[in-house]
Structures are given as C-alpha cells and as structure tokens.
Motif scaffolding. Structure first.
Motif, PDB file in Angstrom:
ATOM      1  N   ASP A  19      11.652  -3.947  11.432  1.00  0.00           N
ATOM      2  CA  ASP A  19      11.837  -5.304  11.970  1.00  0.00           C
ATOM      3  C   ASP A  19      11.444  -6.381  10.961  1.00  0.00           C
ATOM      4  O   ASP A  19      11.103  -7.490  11.324  1.00  0.00           O
ATOM      5  N   PHE A  20      11.491  -6.026   9.673  1.00  0.00           N
ATOM      6  CA  PHE A  20      11.309  -7.069   8.656  1.00  0.00           C
ATOM      7  C   PHE A  20      12.556  -7.945   8.616  1.00  0.00           C
ATOM      8  O   PHE A  20      13.603  -7.562   9.138  1.00  0.00           O
ATOM      9  N   HIS A  21      12.440  -9.056   7.930  1.00  0.00           N
ATOM     10  CA  HIS A  21      13.618  -9.916   7.810  1.00  0.00           C
ATOM     11  C   HIS A  21      14.481  -9.472   6.624  1.00  0.00           C
ATOM     12  O   HIS A  21      14.000  -9.444   5.485  1.00  0.00           O
ATOM     13  N   GLY A  58       8.769  -8.203  -2.721  1.00  0.00           N
ATOM     14  CA  GLY A  58       8.911  -7.297  -1.581  1.00  0.00           C
ATOM     15  C   GLY A  58      10.143  -7.658  -0.771  1.00  0.00           C
ATOM     16  O   GLY A  58      10.910  -8.544  -1.131  1.00  0.00           O
ATOM     17  N   GLY A  59      10.312  -6.955   0.327  1.00  0.00           N
ATOM     18  CA  GLY A  59      11.531  -7.262   1.081  1.00  0.00           C
ATOM     19  C   GLY A  59      11.546  -6.623   2.435  1.00  0.00           C
ATOM     20  O   GLY A  59      10.516  -6.348   3.031  1.00  0.00           O
ATOM     21  N   GLY A  60      12.822  -6.316   2.799  1.00  0.00           N
ATOM     22  CA  GLY A  60      14.002  -6.246   1.999  1.00  0.00           C
ATOM     23  C   GLY A  60      13.889  -5.179   0.894  1.00  0.00           C
ATOM     24  O   GLY A  60      12.988  -4.370   0.854  1.00  0.00           O
ATOM     25  N   THR A  61      14.817  -5.271  -0.003  1.00  0.00           N
ATOM     26  CA  THR A  61      14.867  -4.301  -1.097  1.00  0.00           C
ATOM     27  C   THR A  61      15.077  -5.017  -2.435  1.00  0.00           C
ATOM     28  O   THR A  61      16.216  -5.201  -2.876  1.00  0.00           O
ATOM     29  N   PRO A  62      14.001  -5.414  -3.101  1.00  0.00           N
ATOM     30  CA  PRO A  62      14.154  -6.115  -4.387  1.00  0.00           C
ATOM     31  C   PRO A  62      14.874  -5.283  -5.447  1.00  0.00           C
ATOM     32  O   PRO A  62      15.482  -5.853  -6.364  1.00  0.00           O
TER      33      PRO A  62
END
Ligand code: SF4
Length: 374
Positions: A19-21, A58-62
């Motif tokens: 549930d991250f953005h 961080g992320g997401g996927t940097p």
C-alpha cells in the motif's frame, strides 16, 4: 547531521500486499523527475544548512530509473545541498533490474548501498505476492551486485506468508545467510485494506493471517539470524556488528530529514510534513512552483509519542531521562500502572533510566507502545 529521502513512485507491477504510493504506468516519469528536481531546489532551506549524512532513494522502485533520470536527481541534490559529508547513499532495487550495466551506473553516480526487495526465495510465494522476479533472479542479483563492488547490501524478506509449515521460511533464512550480506530487513505480511490481498480477504478468497504462525516465524527469524552473527538493532532490522542502516538509524534517533517526491514525509524537530500521494497533482503543483504538502506542528504529547514509537523498537531503547528533559514527560509517574504490569509480564525492563522491550515484548511492540503513549 540530516538525511534526504527521495520517493520514486513507479513500479513494474503491483505487489498484492503493497500500500505504498506508486504507479505502474511510466507515462509521467520524465515530468515527475523534473518535478522532483524542482522540489529539491525549493526545499533547499528546509534542513537549515545542516550537513547531509545520508541520501535514500526509495519507492516505488528507484532501480527502474535510467542513468539520465538519476543524473538529473543527483545533479539537483548537489546544486542545493552540502553533500561532502554524505556517508551513505542507498538505492532500493528490485532483483530483475540489477544488470551489470545498471549496477555500474549506480556505482558511478555515488550509490554505495543497495536495498534489494527479495521478499522470498520460493517461486510459489513470489507469484502469490505478485512479485516481478523469480527466486533464481533473487540469488543472481546479489551475486552480480557483489561482483560489481557493492559490499553494503541489505535484502528485504517477508514472513508469515501462508503455508502448511515453516519449511519455506526456514529455507528463506538459510539462503539469506548464505548470501553473506551485512543487513537483512524482515517484515511480517500484513493485509492492508486497499490492496489486492485486502480485497481477497474481504471476498473470502484469502484467510486472515495466522498470528500464531507469524509469531513462530518471527521467533525463528530472531534466533536464526542471531546465531548467524546478526544483531537485531530494530524489530525488523538485523545487521552484522556496526553495519546498521545509517539512514534508518537517523530516523529512529529523531534526526531531521527531508522527504522529496509524492507521498514523501519530512521532519525537522518542530513539525512533520506529508507530500500529496498523487503523481499528477504533485507535478501540477510543482509546475506552479508550489510544494503540495501538509504541515503538522507537533504538540508536546505528539512529539513524545513519536519519540516513544521510534525508539522503543530499537536496541537503544527509550531514554526516560530524555523523555523528561526534552518532552517534559515523567513516564514512570504518568504510566506507573501500565509499566508495572508490563514488567510483571516480562514484556519490558529498565536499566540506567532506559526502557527496553524484552525478547517476548518485541512480539507485542505495537500494543505495548500504544499502552505507553500519552
Ligand atoms: S512492494 Fe515495492 S515493488 Fe512491490 S508494489 Fe510495493 S513499492 Fe512496488
């Protein structure tokens, strides 16, 4: 000393538990990178010229970003902040992105620590969670990163994933140790409402997580990693001696940090602020040179609660002395009854005016913390 966090809100696919953005569409990537660079410039003064010690992407996927994107971000950081004392630059990566070429790029740009989202070494669990990589990619990427000269590597694992017994988790821990990385973060699978798993649970497709099963895996985690020479320096974080994440340790020690990007949080001892968790709204505001953020000035009790929340989970504990001098809270008096009960149940103990969770207490950290909050 202070830290900078940059949120890269893109992922190749949505993990069922997350549930991250983030967005799985890369359509706005260039605009968003430009907005992040613009926000970096606008936030120049937020940390009052404190020297930056850590940078964390961080992320997401940097790791989805290409060299040009990263060059822009690091270029903007260099223009606005004093980076000569930076000791740690972490980039979160997913295994499938870690090619030799990408790793060389990260190295060239100054990244000196990788946090790799492995989660499991078992394909069936990876598919169940909708991870975008396989177990062989998980193993291979660490080897590639080590060959490329990245020694400072952290891997993330998830426990409590439903299965008939603990064999998969035992195997995950064994494989993690064999990789010989200095840092391992392990999180319990939790079901958040607005995720695919949340939906599945609502419709009965997924049974609730078995707390007892997860607690047993937590105990295995602590004992296996401790036997392998890792220190549990925070409930979910384990490091070889001295190899703690400098960035996260600074959060837990309440050092100031600036969060850049949609959904990123910032903290400067006086207030917290939260950027809008929407890529289009974030870009639109930055196009008008506005930072789309909500500022929350912390009242005395809130500031103490934050302090308790972040410190009790760590091996350094919560200082009762500091609670008094910094927040004006006499915890021994204010929470006399709760503390006495928690001590009797062997969930926490006090030495040298510092409060620590016991081994058993770490299983109930959230409940204990909420009992002690003001
Ligand atoms: S867990 Fe990581 S990779 Fe998966 S959706 Fe969330 S942010 Fe993206």
């Amino acid at each position: 000393m202070a830290g900078i966090y940059i949120h890269i809100p893109f992922c190749s696919q949505a993990c069922h538990y997350c549930d991250f953005h983030f967005s799985t569409s890369l359509k706005l990537k260039s605009d968003l990178i430009a907005s992040i660079c613009h926000e970096i410039t606008l936030q120049k003064g937020y940390l009052n010229n404190e020297a930056i010690e850590t940078v964390y992407l961080g992320g997401g996927t940097p790791s989805l970003l290409d060299e040009g994107d990263l060059q822009q971000v690091f270029g903007a950081l260099k223009e606005s902040f004093e980076l000569t004392q930076v000791a740690e630059v972490t980039l979160e990566a997913n295994p499938e992105d870690l090619t030799t070429a990408k790793l060389d790029t990260f190295k060239k740009l100054g990244v000196n620590r990788l946090s790799i989202g492995i989660q499991s070494f078992w394909d069936e669990h990876l598919r169940f969670m909708n991870r975008s990589h396989s177990s062989s990619q998980a193993l291979k990427c660490v080897e590639l990163a080590q060959k490329a000269g990245f020694e400072n590597i952290s891997i993330d694992l998830i426990y409590g994933v439903p299965f008939r017994d603990h064999s998969v988790w035992q195997n995950d821990l064994k494989k993690a140790i064999e990789l010989n990385v200095p840092h391992i973060s392990a999180y319990c699978l939790t079901i958040e409402e607005k995720t695919a798993f949340g939906q599945w649970q609502k419709t009965g497709k997924l049974a609730p997580i078995d707390d007892h099963f997860a607690a047993e895996q937590f105990e295995m985690l602590v004992s296996v990693l401790e036997s392998a020479g890792y220190e549990q320096y925070e409930i979910s974080n384990f490091a070889k001696p001295g190899r703690y994440s400098k960035h996260n340790t600074a959060y837990w020690q309440q050092k100031p940090y600036l969060g850049i990007g949609p959904s990123a949080h910032s903290y400067n001892s006086v207030s917290r602020q939260y950027n809008v968790a929407n890529n289009a709204a974030y870009i639109k505001a930055l196009n008008e040179s506005k930072i789309p953020t909500t500022v929350e000035v912390l009242e005395a009790n809130q500031a103490f609660n934050e302090y308790l929340l972040t410190t009790l989970r760590t091996m350094w504990g919560t200082s009762l002395e500091l609670a008094g001098t910094k927040f004006g809270v006499d915890l021994l008096k204010e929470k006399e009854r709760e503390l006495s009960l928690l001590r009797k149940e062997e969930l926490l103990f006090t030495t040298d005016s510092t409060l620590y969770l016991t081994k058993k207490g770490k299983l109930f950290a959230d409940e204990i913390t909420s009992q002690l909050m003001l």
